[in-house]
Design a protein around this motif. Structure first.
Motif, short mmCIF file in Angstrom:
data_model
loop_
_atom_site.label_atom_id
_atom_site.label_comp_id
_atom_site.label_asym_id
_atom_site.label_seq_id
_atom_site.Cartn_x
_atom_site.Cartn_y
_atom_site.Cartn_z
N THR A 92 6.51 -45.12 -55.83
CA THR A 92 6.36 -43.82 -55.21
C THR A 92 7.71 -43.11 -55.36
O THR A 92 8.56 -43.57 -56.11
CB THR A 92 5.89 -43.94 -53.74
N GLU A 93 7.90 -42.02 -54.66
CA GLU A 93 9.19 -41.34 -54.68
C GLU A 93 9.38 -40.56 -53.40
O GLU A 93 8.42 -40.30 -52.67
CB GLU A 93 9.31 -40.41 -55.89
N VAL A 94 10.63 -40.19 -53.13
CA VAL A 94 10.95 -39.37 -51.98
C VAL A 94 10.56 -37.93 -52.31
O VAL A 94 11.03 -37.38 -53.31
CB VAL A 94 12.45 -39.47 -51.61
N VAL A 95 9.68 -37.34 -51.50
CA VAL A 95 9.23 -35.96 -51.75
C VAL A 95 9.77 -34.97 -50.73
O VAL A 95 9.71 -33.76 -50.95
CB VAL A 95 7.69 -35.87 -51.81
N ARG A 96 10.31 -35.51 -49.62
CA ARG A 96 10.84 -34.63 -48.58
C ARG A 96 11.76 -35.43 -47.68
O ARG A 96 11.56 -36.62 -47.47
CB ARG A 96 9.68 -34.05 -47.76
N LYS A 97 12.79 -34.76 -47.16
CA LYS A 97 13.72 -35.37 -46.21
C LYS A 97 13.69 -34.52 -44.94
O LYS A 97 13.75 -33.30 -45.02
CB LYS A 97 15.14 -35.35 -46.78
N VAL A 98 13.60 -35.19 -43.78
CA VAL A 98 13.55 -34.45 -42.52
C VAL A 98 14.54 -35.06 -41.54
O VAL A 98 14.45 -36.23 -41.19
CB VAL A 98 12.13 -34.43 -41.92
N ASP A 99 15.47 -34.21 -41.09
CA ASP A 99 16.42 -34.56 -40.04
C ASP A 99 15.76 -34.16 -38.72
O ASP A 99 15.40 -33.00 -38.54
CB ASP A 99 17.71 -33.77 -40.27
N HIS A 131 15.87 -39.65 -38.53
CA HIS A 131 15.69 -39.11 -39.88
C HIS A 131 14.49 -39.79 -40.55
O HIS A 131 14.20 -40.96 -40.25
CB HIS A 131 16.92 -39.38 -40.76
N ALA A 132 13.86 -39.07 -41.48
CA ALA A 132 12.74 -39.66 -42.22
C ALA A 132 12.77 -39.21 -43.67
O ALA A 132 13.03 -38.04 -43.97
CB ALA A 132 11.41 -39.27 -41.58
N LEU A 133 12.51 -40.16 -44.56
CA LEU A 133 12.31 -39.89 -45.97
C LEU A 133 10.80 -39.98 -46.22
O LEU A 133 10.21 -41.06 -46.07
CB LEU A 133 13.06 -40.91 -46.83
N TYR A 134 10.18 -38.87 -46.54
CA TYR A 134 8.75 -38.83 -46.77
C TYR A 134 8.46 -39.23 -48.21
O TYR A 134 9.10 -38.72 -49.13
CB TYR A 134 8.21 -37.42 -46.50
N LEU A 135 7.51 -40.14 -48.39
CA LEU A 135 7.16 -40.62 -49.71
C LEU A 135 5.94 -39.87 -50.24
O LEU A 135 5.22 -39.22 -49.48
CB LEU A 135 6.90 -42.13 -49.65
N TYR A 139 1.32 -40.39 -45.33
CA TYR A 139 1.60 -41.16 -44.11
C TYR A 139 2.70 -42.22 -44.26
O TYR A 139 3.02 -42.89 -43.29
CB TYR A 139 0.35 -41.84 -43.55
N TYR A 140 3.26 -42.41 -45.43
CA TYR A 140 4.28 -43.44 -45.61
C TYR A 140 5.68 -42.83 -45.56
O TYR A 140 5.95 -41.81 -46.17
CB TYR A 140 4.09 -44.19 -46.93
N ARG A 141 6.57 -43.49 -44.82
CA ARG A 141 7.93 -43.02 -44.62
C ARG A 141 8.91 -44.18 -44.63
O ARG A 141 8.56 -45.32 -44.29
CB ARG A 141 8.09 -42.34 -43.25
N ILE A 142 10.13 -43.86 -44.98
CA ILE A 142 11.27 -44.72 -44.68
C ILE A 142 11.99 -43.94 -43.59
O ILE A 142 12.36 -42.79 -43.79
CB ILE A 142 12.17 -44.95 -45.91
N HIS A 143 12.11 -44.53 -42.41
CA HIS A 143 12.59 -43.76 -41.27
C HIS A 143 13.42 -44.62 -40.33
O HIS A 143 13.47 -45.84 -40.46
CB HIS A 143 11.41 -43.15 -40.50
N GLY A 144 14.05 -43.97 -39.38
CA GLY A 144 14.82 -44.67 -38.36
C GLY A 144 13.93 -45.16 -37.24
O GLY A 144 12.71 -44.96 -37.25
N THR A 145 14.56 -45.81 -36.28
CA THR A 145 13.85 -46.22 -35.07
C THR A 145 14.84 -46.24 -33.91
O THR A 145 15.99 -46.61 -34.08
CB THR A 145 13.17 -47.59 -35.21
N ARG A 169 22.80 -42.67 -42.81
CA ARG A 169 23.65 -42.86 -44.00
C ARG A 169 22.84 -42.80 -45.28
O ARG A 169 23.26 -42.18 -46.26
CB ARG A 169 24.38 -44.19 -43.88
N LEU A 170 21.67 -43.45 -45.28
CA LEU A 170 20.82 -43.42 -46.46
C LEU A 170 20.33 -42.00 -46.73
O LEU A 170 20.33 -41.53 -47.87
CB LEU A 170 19.63 -44.38 -46.28
N PHE A 171 19.94 -41.30 -45.68
CA PHE A 171 19.47 -39.91 -45.76
C PHE A 171 20.52 -39.04 -46.47
O PHE A 171 20.18 -38.20 -47.29
CB PHE A 171 19.22 -39.41 -44.34
N ALA A 172 21.79 -39.25 -46.14
CA ALA A 172 22.86 -38.46 -46.75
C ALA A 172 23.02 -38.75 -48.24
O ALA A 172 23.45 -37.87 -49.00
CB ALA A 172 24.18 -38.73 -46.02
N LEU A 173 22.65 -39.94 -48.68
CA LEU A 173 22.79 -40.33 -50.08
C LEU A 173 21.59 -39.95 -50.94
O LEU A 173 21.73 -39.61 -52.12
CB LEU A 173 22.99 -41.85 -50.18
N VAL A 174 20.41 -40.03 -50.36
CA VAL A 174 19.16 -39.88 -51.11
C VAL A 174 18.86 -38.42 -51.42
O VAL A 174 19.00 -37.55 -50.56
CB VAL A 174 18.00 -40.52 -50.32
#
Length: 183
Positions: A92-99, A131-135, A139-145, A169-174
């Protein structure tokens, strides 16, 4: 702190030993995870770095990031789904980043638990953390907790969770367009 691969491997694998915990005697399971982490390489999964690569290893409970510059590498412990069938594996790929993301339970979550709120705004009660990286998969995300007990454990409905400080930190790089593989 963002750990280098060497530092992460020295303290424990994939959240089996949390970043804040003291080193413990390595069990066979920890040793297997450390060996698996030492052998992962982005070239095993992708032909080119492009804008960057994330490999989320659900078995080792780790997220690997390689920057498009060919120099940047980060490794973070992660949570994994409670049940393997809840997470898609593949590309998949990152399609959106949300702070400060809002969380909306999926239809299947609301079916299982109709008492869930329709939307949870950004803040301490939000399951997506800071923060969340939307794939590209719905409904799939790489996100904090905010619940740090989840890292290194089965705890999600399909997403990959990181400590809030790590996702920041990952959010800032991706970049949007970063390639992702869940294995």
């Amino acid at each position: 702190m963002t750990q280098t691969r060497r530092a992460f491997l020295a303290t424990g694998a994939a959240g089996l030993v949390t970043l804040a915990a003291p080193a413990i005697a390595a069990s066979d399971a920890v040793q297997r995870n450390v060996s698996a982490l030492q052998n992962i390489d982005w070239r095993d999964h992708f032909d080119a770095l492009g804008r960057g690569i994330i490999v989320a290893d659900t078995g080792a409970r780790a997220v690997h990031y390689w920057g498009g510059d060919g120099e940047t590498y980060r490794l973070y412990p992660s949570s994994v789904p409670v049940s393997p069938e809840l997470t898609k594996l593949g590309y998949t790929e990152v399609v959106r980043k949300v702070d400060g993301p809002t969380w909306t339970p999926t239809p299947s979550m609301r079916e299982r638990d109709p008492s869930l709120p329709k939307v949870v705004p950004a803040g301490p009660g939000n399951p997506l953390g800071t923060h969340a990286l939307y794939l590209s998969w719905q409904y799939y995300r790489i996100h904090g907790t905010h619940d740090t007990r989840k890292i290194g454990r089965p705890s999600s409905d399909g997403c990959i969770g990181l400590y809030n400080e790590h996702i920041a930190r990952l959010f800032a790089l991706v970049e949007v367009g970063t390639q992702v593989r869940l294995i």
